[in-house]
Every structure is written in C-alpha cells, then in structure tokens.
Write an enzyme that holds these catalytic residues in place. Sequence first.
Site, PDB file in Angstrom:
ATOM      1  N   ARG A 104       0.845  -1.196   0.000  1.00  0.00           N
ATOM      2  CA  ARG A 104       0.000   0.000   0.000  1.00  0.00           C
ATOM      3  C   ARG A 104       0.872   1.235   0.000  1.00  0.00           C
ATOM      4  NH1 ARG A 104       1.828   3.044   4.532  1.00  0.00           N
ATOM      5  NH2 ARG A 104       1.277   2.047   6.497  1.00  0.00           N
ATOM      6  N   GLU A 203      -6.504   6.548   7.780  1.00  0.00           N
ATOM      7  CA  GLU A 203      -5.472   7.420   8.356  1.00  0.00           C
ATOM      8  C   GLU A 203      -4.947   8.400   7.288  1.00  0.00           C
ATOM      9  OE1 GLU A 203      -2.778   5.179  10.874  1.00  0.00           O
ATOM     10  OE2 GLU A 203      -1.145   6.392  10.079  1.00  0.00           O
ATOM     11  N   ARG A 206      -5.472   5.448   1.308  1.00  0.00           N
ATOM     12  CA  ARG A 206      -4.558   4.311   1.214  1.00  0.00           C
ATOM     13  C   ARG A 206      -4.831   3.515  -0.052  1.00  0.00           C
ATOM     14  NH1 ARG A 206      -2.225   3.034   6.336  1.00  0.00           N
ATOM     15  NH2 ARG A 206      -1.421   5.015   7.089  1.00  0.00           N
ATOM     16  N   CYS A 248       0.866  10.051   9.750  1.00  0.00           N
ATOM     17  CA  CYS A 248       1.881   9.568  10.684  1.00  0.00           C
ATOM     18  C   CYS A 248       3.266   9.727  10.057  1.00  0.00           C
ATOM     19  CB  CYS A 248       1.618   8.099  11.032  1.00  0.00           C
ATOM     20  SG  CYS A 248       2.833   7.448  12.183  1.00  0.00           S
ATOM     21  N   THR A 250       5.838   8.118  10.301  1.00  0.00           N
ATOM     22  CA  THR A 250       6.499   6.868   9.895  1.00  0.00           C
ATOM     23  C   THR A 250       6.223   6.565   8.419  1.00  0.00           C
ATOM     24  OG1 THR A 250       4.585   5.534  10.497  1.00  0.00           O
ATOM     25  CG2 THR A 250       6.300   5.784  12.155  1.00  0.00           C
ATOM     26  N   ARG A 257       4.122   0.576   2.429  1.00  0.00           N
ATOM     27  CA  ARG A 257       4.359  -0.591   3.276  1.00  0.00           C
ATOM     28  C   ARG A 257       4.065  -1.813   2.423  1.00  0.00           C
ATOM     29  NH1 ARG A 257       2.571  -4.079   7.543  1.00  0.00           N
ATOM     30  NH2 ARG A 257       0.343  -3.755   7.161  1.00  0.00           N
ATOM     31  N   ARG A 286       3.825  -7.530  12.290  1.00  0.00           N
ATOM     32  CA  ARG A 286       2.539  -7.156  12.889  1.00  0.00           C
ATOM     33  C   ARG A 286       1.682  -8.410  13.004  1.00  0.00           C
ATOM     34  NH1 ARG A 286       0.618  -1.460   9.915  1.00  0.00           N
ATOM     35  NH2 ARG A 286       2.495  -0.314  10.469  1.00  0.00           N
ATOM     36  N   GLU A 291      -1.854  -3.531  12.414  1.00  0.00           N
ATOM     37  CA  GLU A 291      -1.156  -2.913  13.520  1.00  0.00           C
ATOM     38  C   GLU A 291      -1.938  -3.103  14.815  1.00  0.00           C
ATOM     39  OE1 GLU A 291      -0.267   1.104  12.571  1.00  0.00           O
ATOM     40  OE2 GLU A 291       1.522   1.094  13.824  1.00  0.00           O
TER      41      GLU A 291
HETATM   42  P1  ADP Z   1      -1.539  -0.366   6.844  1.00  0.00           P
HETATM   43  O1  ADP Z   1      -1.491   0.661   7.917  1.00  0.00           O
HETATM   44  O2  ADP Z   1      -0.263  -0.568   6.137  1.00  0.00           O
HETATM   45  O3  ADP Z   1      -2.690  -0.210   5.892  1.00  0.00           O
HETATM   46  P2  ADP Z   1      -2.596  -2.171   8.820  1.00  0.00           P
HETATM   47  O4  ADP Z   1      -1.658  -2.773   9.803  1.00  0.00           O
HETATM   48  O5  ADP Z   1      -3.501  -1.087   9.245  1.00  0.00           O
HETATM   49  O6  ADP Z   1      -1.725  -1.738   7.582  1.00  0.00           O
HETATM   50  O7  ADP Z   1      -3.432  -3.327   8.150  1.00  0.00           O
HETATM   51  C1  ADP Z   1      -4.366  -3.099   7.156  1.00  0.00           C
HETATM   52  C2  ADP Z   1      -5.017  -4.383   6.709  1.00  0.00           C
HETATM   53  O8  ADP Z   1      -4.202  -5.001   5.720  1.00  0.00           O
HETATM   54  C3  ADP Z   1      -5.209  -5.411   7.805  1.00  0.00           C
HETATM   55  O9  ADP Z   1      -6.411  -6.102   7.586  1.00  0.00           O
HETATM   56  C4  ADP Z   1      -4.031  -6.334   7.570  1.00  0.00           C
HETATM   57  O10 ADP Z   1      -4.217  -7.630   8.084  1.00  0.00           O
HETATM   58  C5  ADP Z   1      -4.021  -6.351   6.061  1.00  0.00           C
HETATM   59  N1  ADP Z   1      -2.773  -6.844   5.482  1.00  0.00           N
HETATM   60  C6  ADP Z   1      -1.536  -6.344   5.616  1.00  0.00           C
HETATM   61  N2  ADP Z   1      -0.633  -7.079   4.938  1.00  0.00           N
HETATM   62  C7  ADP Z   1      -1.328  -8.074   4.337  1.00  0.00           C
HETATM   63  C8  ADP Z   1      -0.981  -9.163   3.486  1.00  0.00           C
HETATM   64  N3  ADP Z   1       0.285  -9.348   3.083  1.00  0.00           N
HETATM   65  N4  ADP Z   1      -1.964  -9.975   3.076  1.00  0.00           N
HETATM   66  C9  ADP Z   1      -3.245  -9.773   3.455  1.00  0.00           C
HETATM   67  N5  ADP Z   1      -3.634  -8.768   4.236  1.00  0.00           N
HETATM   68  C10 ADP Z   1      -2.692  -7.924   4.676  1.00  0.00           C
HETATM   69 MG    MG Z   2      -2.953   1.050   9.459  1.00  0.00          MG
END
Ligand code: ADP
Ligand code: MG
Length: 340
Positions: A104, A203, A206, A248, A250, A257, A286, A291
């Site tokens: 993302r 946030e 995305r 954020c 980060t 990410r 995570r 997160e």
């Molecule tokens: P971000 O802040 O990068 O969007 P989050 O930790 O808030 O990530 O997670 C967002 C969603 O994406 C959650 O449901 C998480 O489980 C999902 N997710 C993250 N990486 C993967 C992956 N490799 N495969 C499937 N789902 C994922």
């Molecule tokens: Mg997140």
Amino acid sequence: MLLKKHLTPELREELKNRVTPNGVTLDYVANSGMQNPDAKIGVYAGDEESYSPEFFGKLFDAIIADYHVFGPEDRHVSDLNPAHLHGAPNLDPDGSFIISTRIRVARNPAGFAFTPAISAEKRLEVERLMVSALESLSGDLAGTYHPITGMDEETRKQLVEEHLLFRDDDKHVADAGIYRDWAEGRGVFLSHDRKFGVWVSEEDQRIFSLEDGADLSSVFDRLCRAALALEDKVPFAKHSRYGYLTSCPTNVGTGMRASVMIKLPKISRDEKAFKELCLSMGLQARGMHGEHSESGAGGIYDISNKQRLGKSEAELIQILHDGILKLIEMEREAPQAAAA
Ligand code: ADP
Ligand code: MG
C-alpha cells in the site's frame, strides 16, 4: 516513544502557541501519544503545514530523522517504475509459507487537511474527489466504491475479514482524531477482481494492491499503475525533502508498506525475540489483522519494510524480499518443537 524523546520542555515552550491554518495545535498532534503510553511514535500531523518549520516542523524533523535514519542533507526520491525492481522473483512458489502479499501507499490530496484534522464538510469533498478519480480508472483497475455508511453489517464484517476494509477500533488512531464523524465520508473502492483498492479517508488515502501468493513483482506492478493513474487526477501533498506527506511521520517518503502474510510457527515461538530479529533486518512484524493486532494461530504474521523514507520503493521491496527469504530459510532449518 519518539514524541516523549524529542519534545523537550524547551521545544514544547517554543511550539505551544502555534496554530496551523486548519486549526492544528501542538496538543492536537501530540494527543495520541499523550493518551497512549505504549505508543511508539505518538504524533500525527493534522495537515501539510504541521511539517513546516513555521509550525511543528522541528518536532517532526527530529522524529523523522530518528525513525527513518534520515540525515539533514538527504532528500527523498520516489520511483514507481516496476522495471526497477530487480531480482525479486516469487518468494514462495510452493505456497508453503506465504499466504498473501500486499503493498500500500499512503497519499493525501494537496490543499486539504489530513484525516486527523479535516472538517466533516471537507471530508465529504475529499470523498467526492477520490471517488470521481477512482471511477475514471479502466481495465483491471476499474471497480466500485463501497461507502461504509449504509453498508450492511454482514458485508462490512466480511470485507474486514478479507483484509479489504478498515475499522474504527484502534485507540491510537481514535485519539489522533481520525474517527471523528465516523463513518461519514469513508469507504473502500475495490476493483472487480479485488486485487486493487483504495481506503478513502482512513489514516490517509490508502492505495493498495493485494493478491494471494508471493508474487511481489505482480503486486508492485499493479500498485504503481494505480498510484500513478490516481496522481494524474488528484495532486497529492508533497514535501521537498520528505516526498509524500502522511498523517503519521512513519509513512512519509514513499508512503509504502509492502508486506507478506506469512506462517513462521517455529521461529516466532519466542515472539519478542522474533520481532527483534525482524527489526534487525529492517522489517516489522505485525499481527494477522494489522497494527496492534495479535498474531494468527500457527504463527501467522504480517511482515513488512519498516523504513519508508530515504530509499526508493524498489529498494524497500528488495529489503523485504531478501529478509523474507532469510526468514523462510531459518524456519526451514529450525528444529521441531519438543513434544509436550
Ligand atoms: P496499513 O497501515 O499498512 O494499511 P494495517 O496494519 O492497518 O496496515 O493493516 C491493514 C489491513 O491489511 C489489515 O487487515 C491487515 O491484516 C491487512 N494486510 C496487511 N498485509 C497483508 C498481506 N500481506 N496480506 C493480506 N492482508 C494484509
Ligand atoms: Mg494502518
């Protein structure tokens, strides 16, 4: 917590009466950290101006330098060209470890406050802007917008379960002001094949690319096409040194990410040591639902690049790729647990 480390009494004194044009104050950007002693960072920017030396730049600069190991002369350069991804073949062709791969990027439309500080009215304007840009996408990026307001509970739960929709239950995010007026102006756009989507007013905005398996190149290719097509229609907030700006600190820089959902039951048995091992490789582990969530049964983790600034998107993916290969090798070689 980086907020507590860098907000010295002198700096607090210097910044305490500042207010950005969107009404963002120091107490507001620091609220999440103040309310959550376990926060690792503790600050959220309310707008582009929060990063400027006129407002809270001194605080954000210190936190960014610390988190991303970013020097005062460094400048971020983005590179969303999938051809620049070298040597990142499928990480797990047999599907023994990796369940799915997601990348993302976080973006924010220029000229609007970010989601922690945006007004209800402007949030609706951002939603219209994003949805209109998204509805103009074609080919495999074409899809449908699903607003959270009015969504039936069954569908909402299902989308969350499939990692396609965000929730409103992370206290750190709540204390940053991001869930105000929930769920107005929020939703998810999903391509017909559900491999591409955009979370509207989470946030940040995305943009994500997600598929089963471990084909990083394919996931990155789709992500690049989507992010660039959207940027054609919506100018995003950018900083001369930090690249894309995000709520954020980060996430500044690439806003990217890249993660794999991976089963590593043996080497993650000692979770604390496992997380430290990941960090030492530039990776972050995570839980299975993002997160601040728990790992899944059988040692399932979401492992991603920790740094997002100072290296290009392709370089960060390479770090993930090389690290994951190493972790898989360690898992293969780790002894079985002694029978209880
Ligand atoms: P971000 O802040 O990068 O969007 P989050 O930790 O808030 O990530 O997670 C967002 C969603 O994406 C959650 O449901 C998480 O489980 C999902 N997710 C993250 N990486 C993967 C992956 N490799 N495969 C499937 N789902 C994922
Ligand atoms: Mg997140």
